[in-house]
Design an enzyme around this catalytic site. Structure first.
Site, PDB file in Angstrom:
ATOM      1  N   PRO A  23     -29.101 -37.698  78.149  1.00 32.29           N
ATOM      2  CA  PRO A  23     -28.479 -38.560  79.149  1.00 32.29           C
ATOM      3  C   PRO A  23     -28.943 -38.178  80.554  1.00 32.29           C
ATOM      4  CG  PRO A  23     -26.866 -37.831  77.535  1.00 32.29           C
ATOM      5  CD  PRO A  23     -28.110 -37.051  77.275  1.00 32.29           C
ATOM      6  N   GLU A  24     -29.380 -39.180  81.328  1.00 34.53           N
ATOM      7  CA  GLU A  24     -29.839 -38.936  82.680  1.00 34.53           C
ATOM      8  C   GLU A  24     -28.769 -39.400  83.664  1.00 34.53           C
ATOM      9  OE1 GLU A  24     -33.847 -40.180  83.350  1.00 34.53           O
ATOM     10  OE2 GLU A  24     -34.550 -39.396  81.438  1.00 34.53           O
TER      11      GLU A  24
END
Length: 277
Positions: free
Chosen positions: A2-3
């Protein structure tokens, strides 16, 4: 992993369920995450009221009057808001219990983190050395040019350096550089002020568009309500090696930079030959 957009979407999803709520218990089923989960969290948190839910880079901070709970989603983690009697599954390692509701961390790869940070949390080693927020007021073309000045580092690696600029991971770096029509291997110090202005704008727009689309769903990542993100349907470069460029019709190339797959169009993103670009 996840960014920034996925973490921010998660923050927005859990915030309404946490603000003002009082912690009644903590359940730790697997303490061996990226860092050991403190075994005294229940004693520290029980009876405390959630004052704020923030994001710093890819870290979530749940603020209380006497400190903050730091959560990192790692490679495959996700947070869900559930009823307190929801049965735990194999990879559900941590619950923050708020009466009839729980915040549950699921982390199949166990690269995430749950830590207690006393005030001020920004002084903790995980946060102290972080760079500018790309969606913050302090990030613009001038700030990016200052980061780039005198550096031979490829621009893609520079904008992914969390000590300079936080939260621009591999996906959004590739997409931002495509939008700005900058080759990812361009030495950072060769970018003109105008190009830095354009790239800073493209980084912000790419992240904002990803937020509007609910982020990208990769592997095990889901939002706090179990829904998926859809930004991957808008990719121009990332993951499209060998496919036709959506702008010029040429072929998207792939190369490895800094041990990460990098995607670009050699027609739209030409590598400069000399001087400022």
């Amino acid at each position: 992993m996840p960014e920034l957009p996925e973490v921010e979407v998660t923050r927005l999803g859990i915030e309404p369920h946490l603000l003002g709520q009082v912690v009644s218990d903590v359940s730790i089923r697997q303490p061996r995450l990226r860092y050991p989960v403190p075994d005294d969290l229940a004693g520290r948190l029980s009876g405390l009221r959630v004052e704020a839910v923030r994001r710093r880079a890819k870290y979530l901070l749940i603020d209380f009057a006497v400190g903050s709970l730091l959560i990192h989603l790692g490679m495959s983690g996700s947070l869900r808001i559930l009823a307190a009697d929801s049965p735990a599954e194999k990879h559900d390692h941590f619950d923050l219990v708020l009466g009839a509701t729980i915040l549950r961390l699921r982390d199949p790869r166990r690269f995430g983190a749950v830590l207690w940070l006393p005030h001020p949390p920004e002084a903790h080693p995980l946060l102290a050395g972080l760079g500018l927020e790309p969606l913050g007021a302090g990030f613009d073309g001038a700030a990016l040019q200052n980061m780039c000045a005198g550096r031979k580092t490829p621009i893609k690696l520079l904008i992914m350096d969390g000590h300079l600029l936080v939260g621009v991971g591999n996906i959004y770096a590739s997409e931002s550089l495509f939008r700005a029509r900058i080759h990812p291997a361009t030495p950072a110090g060769r970018l003109s002020r105008a190009r830095c202005e354009r790239l800073a704008q493209c980084i912000r727009e790419t992240l904002q568009d990803a937020l509007a689309a609910g982020g990208s769903t990769l592997r095990d990542f889901l939002h706090s309500d179990g829904s998926a993100g859809y930004f991957q349907q808008q990719y121009f470069a990332y993951g499209r090696a060998g496919e036709a460029c959506r702008v010029c019709g040429g072929k998207i190339n792939k190369r490895v930079m800094g041990q990460r797959a990098t995607f670009f169009c050699p027609r739209c993103q030409r590598l400069p030959s000399g001087g400022k670009v």
